[in-house]
Scaffold this active site. Structure first.
Site, short mmCIF file in Angstrom:
data_model
loop_
_atom_site.label_atom_id
_atom_site.label_comp_id
_atom_site.label_asym_id
_atom_site.label_seq_id
_atom_site.Cartn_x
_atom_site.Cartn_y
_atom_site.Cartn_z
N HIS A 1 -6.35 -7.11 -0.40
CA HIS A 1 -5.41 -6.00 -0.30
C HIS A 1 -4.42 -6.17 0.86
CE1 HIS A 1 -3.85 -2.01 -0.93
NE2 HIS A 1 -4.15 -1.65 0.30
N ASP B 1 0.86 -1.18 0.00
CA ASP B 1 0.00 0.00 0.00
C ASP B 1 0.91 1.25 0.00
OD1 ASP B 1 -3.04 0.80 0.41
OD2 ASP B 1 -1.95 1.97 1.90
N ASP C 1 -7.23 -8.40 -4.96
CA ASP C 1 -7.20 -7.00 -4.52
C ASP C 1 -8.05 -6.14 -5.45
OD1 ASP C 1 -6.59 -4.63 -3.32
OD2 ASP C 1 -4.51 -4.56 -3.99
#
Length: 286
Positions: A267, A109, A238
Site C-alpha cells: 500500500h 490513499d 496492496d
C-alpha cells in the site's frame, strides 16, 4: 496545538514552510524549480512519505509536499473536523496561495480524493495527474467497510488515540514497508500524543461518511480531469485497494493513461518503490 518535533536533516533534508489557511497553520515543503508537482499523502502518514521521490525529482521539478492539518508538522486546530471535505478545502487554499498553474498532482490513499477534489475545482490549472493506490469513488468492498466500522468503534478509537494504533500496526507492523528505526520514529514522532492524533482518528470513519463526496468525485473526475495526461503507479500487493478492480476503474475514467505496475509494492508505494515511481513520473511528464 503544534508538534514539537524537528525532523532529522539527513532523512528529511528540506526547508519547512508554512501557510496560514482559514482553518489552521499548514506545513509543507517546496523544493526545486520547474513544473510543479504537488504530492498529497494519505493516512497515517505525512510529507515524510515522499522524501525519496522529492530528492529524486527536485533537480527537474518544483516539488511541493503538504502535511494536512492534524498530520505531520501541521497544526491540530481544536475547531477543525478533519474530514476529507475539510482537508480538500484547505489544500485548495494552498494551491491558490502558491498560485500553482500547470501543476501535476500526485495522490495516494486519501491523497487521491483530497487532491482530486481540489484539482477538479481548478481543472484549467492542472497539467497532469499521478495516482497510486487510491480511489475517487465510493469505497464498497466489505473488507474496507468492516475496517471502517471496527476502527470507528469506541475501543478502537481509544487505541488509535492512546496507543497510536494506525501508525504502529498498519504502517509499522508486519505488513508495512521495511524502514530503519530512525525512519519509523519519524512517523511515530509526527503523531506523538493523544491530542495530536485527533485528526488521525477521524479517517477510518470517513471511508463510509465521505460517501457523498466520493460519489461527486466519481462524476467530476472523469468529466473535468478525464482528458489530462495521467499516470497510475500501483503496488500490486496492496490489500487495501485491490489492483485489478481499481486499475480498471481508472482506465475507464481517463483517456490518456499510462499504468506502471509495482510488482513487489504494497500500500505504501512511496516507501516500497520510490525509484520506480520517480522514473515513471520523469518519463510521463518530461
Amino acid at each position: 496545538m503544534m508538534i514539537d518535533f524537528v525532523p532529522d536533516e539527513s532523512l528529511y533534508p528540506f526547508e519547512s514552510r508554512w501557510f496560514d489557511s482559514s482553518a489552521g497553520r499548514l506545513h509543507y515543503i517546496d523544493e526545486g524549480t520547474g513544473s510543479a508537482l504537488l504530492f498529497c499523502h494519505g493516512s497515517p502518514t505525512w510529507s515524510f512519505l515522499y522524501r525519496h521521490i522529492v530528492k529524486g525529482l527536485r533537480d527537474r521539478y518544483r516539488c511541493i509536499a503538504v502535511d494536512y492539518l492534524g498530520f505531520g508538522l501541521s497544526e491540530r486546530p481544536q475547531s477543525f473536523g478533519y474530514t476529507i471535505a475539510e482537508h480538500t478545502t484547505v489544500l485548495g487554499e494552498l494551491i491558490d496561495h502558491l498560485r500553482l498553474d500547470g501543476f501535476i498532482l500526485m495522490g495516494q490513499d486519501w491523497g487521491g480524493p483530497i487532491g482530486l477534489g481540489a484539482a477538479s475545482m481548478r481543472a484549467d490549472r492542472v497539467r497532469g495527474i499521478v495516482l497510486g493506490n487510491t480511489v475517487f469513488w465510493p469505497i464498497e468492498p466489505l473488507a474496507n467497510r468492516a475496517f471502517s466500522a471496527i476502527m470507528s468503534s469506541r475501543p478502537m478509537q481509544r487505541r488509535i488515540l492512546e496507543q497510536n494504533l494506525l501508525v504502529e500496526q498498519f504502517l509499522l507492523g508486519k505488513l508495512g514497508p521495511t524502514l530503519t528505526l530512525a525512519e519509523a520514529d519519524h512517523y511515530r514522532m509526527a503523531q506523538p500524543t493523544r491530542e495530536a492524533r485527533r485528526g488521525l482518528a477521524v479517517m477510518p470513519n470517513e471511508i463510509r461518511v465521505a460517501r457523498p463526496l466520493l460519489e461527486r468525485l466519481a462524476q467530476d473526475v472523469p468529466a473535468l480531469l478525464g482528458d489530462k495526461p495521467t499516470l497510475a503507479v500501483w503496488g500490486m500487493k496492496d490489500m487495501v485497494f485491490r489492483p485489478k478492480a481499481c486499475i480498471s476503474r481508472i482506465r475507464a475514467s481517463f483517456t490518456d493513461l499510462d499504468v506502471v505496475e509495482l510488482p513487489q509494492a504494497r500500500h505504501f508505494i512511496q516507501e516500497d518503490a520510490p525509484d520506480q515511481i520517480t522514473s515513471a513520473i520523469a518519463n510521463r511528464f518530461p
